[in-house]
Enzyme design. Structure first.
Site, short mmCIF file in Angstrom:
data_model
loop_
_atom_site.label_atom_id
_atom_site.label_comp_id
_atom_site.label_asym_id
_atom_site.label_seq_id
_atom_site.Cartn_x
_atom_site.Cartn_y
_atom_site.Cartn_z
N VAL A 69 -6.01 -6.15 21.06
CA VAL A 69 -6.36 -6.90 19.97
C VAL A 69 -5.18 -8.14 19.59
O VAL A 69 -4.09 -7.44 19.32
CB VAL A 69 -6.89 -6.76 18.86
CG1 VAL A 69 -7.41 -7.63 17.72
CG2 VAL A 69 -8.05 -5.55 18.93
N VAL A 127 0.95 -1.15 -0.12
CA VAL A 127 -0.07 -0.09 -0.13
C VAL A 127 0.80 1.26 -0.08
O VAL A 127 0.28 2.43 -0.32
CB VAL A 127 -0.95 -0.01 1.33
CG1 VAL A 127 -2.21 -1.07 0.88
CG2 VAL A 127 -0.29 -0.16 2.32
N TYR A 142 3.20 5.90 16.77
CA TYR A 142 2.25 5.20 16.64
C TYR A 142 0.85 5.77 16.86
O TYR A 142 -0.02 5.78 16.18
CB TYR A 142 2.34 3.72 17.27
CG TYR A 142 0.97 2.78 16.96
CD1 TYR A 142 0.81 2.14 15.65
CD2 TYR A 142 0.31 2.46 18.05
CE1 TYR A 142 -0.36 1.66 15.39
CE2 TYR A 142 -1.00 1.80 17.68
CZ TYR A 142 -1.15 1.30 16.39
OH TYR A 142 -2.33 0.32 16.24
#
Ligand code: 8X3
Length: 265
Positions: free
Chosen positions: A187, A62, A154
């Protein structure tokens, strides 16, 4: 969402893979992007066999704008009419302090999480506007709400994802298009292994004593946002495990807690 064309970036693992499975199980047609063609091919045959899904693979990095625009230009027929764009590709490398980390690694993180997400939006959304329908779902993070130790860059990229989502929603306010920012907390995916540069023990420690979410859990919320009636725009959703309160505050069951085994795989 039968027959809808759903484009997922970073679809070969984690949340992207979970979304591919969920949308395929609900009858959507999938365009799956990632760099790892082997993993994409395995996922494609699984989804075709299990759900009879129609799956088109678009393997490219990407961050490579030319590869992205060539891949999109190669779409033909109804594959061009993307109904849902899930901007999921993202990563973090390292937990370094802002004055100590590697600028080269941070380039990768910023180029993937921010610039590539923006480029995909820039390339896909004009077609949605022309067709008068579409939904852009960005995978942000709880990290975008407030900075935390070792997460400076981040967190900055995920704050940027929030601003890009909010800005796009503003720019599309006079259209039927919808924009959603899904912000996961803990997660368990390969994400943490990359964060700790391959140190599996350090990655596992993130989830010690707590039952984290997984890619399939987040996919449920992505699908929920996408499948709401078209007049409902779920702008933003913060999704955490039950024992997480903020990015830095979680309740972790102690080693001698009898309940602990219920959350350890
Ligand atoms: C990943 C969630 O808590 O590691 O976006 O920042 S966290």
């Amino acid at each position: 969402m039968k027959g809808k064309v759903v484009f997922i970036t970073g679809a070969s693992s984690g949340i992207g893979e979970g979304c591919a499975r969920k949308f395929a199980s609900e009858g959507s047609d999938l365009i799956l992007n990632a760099r790892n063609i082997g993993k994409l091919e395995a996922l494609k045959s699984e989804l075709e066999q299990k759900y009879g899904a129609k799956v088109l693979l678009l393997p490219f990095d990407v961050r490579d704008r030319k590869a992205a625009s060539d891949a999109l230009a190669s779409l033909s027929g109804r594959w061009k009419d993307i109904d849902v764009l899930i901007n999921n590709a993202g990563l973090v490398i390292g937990v370094d302090k802002e004055f100590e980390g590697s600028l080269d690694e941070w380039d990768i993180v910023i180029d993937t999480n921010v610039k590539a997400l923006l480029a995909m939006t820039r390339m896909v959304v004009p077609g949605m506007v022309a067709r008068g329908k579409g939904h852009i779902i960005n995978i942000g993070s709880i990290a975008g709400d407030a900075a935390y130790p070792g997460g400076s860059v981040y967190c900055a990229t995920k704050a940027a994802v929030k601003a890009l989502s909010d800005g796009l929603r503003i720019d599309l306010v006079d259209t039927p298009l919808r924009v959603t920012n899904i912000k996961p907390g803990l997660v368990e995916t390969n994400f943490s292994v990359i964060r700790y540069r391959g140190d599996k023990a350090a990655a596992d420690a993130c989830y010690d004593g707590i039952r984290p979410l997984n890619g399939d859990d987040i996919a449920l919320t992505v699908y929920f946002a996408a499948s709401l009636p078209e007049h409902i725009q779920l702008a933003e959703l913060l999704v955490m495990p039950v024992n997480q309160a903020t990015a830095t505050i979680s309740y972790r069951k102690k080693i001698n807690d009898p309940d602990r085994k219920s959350i350890i795989k």
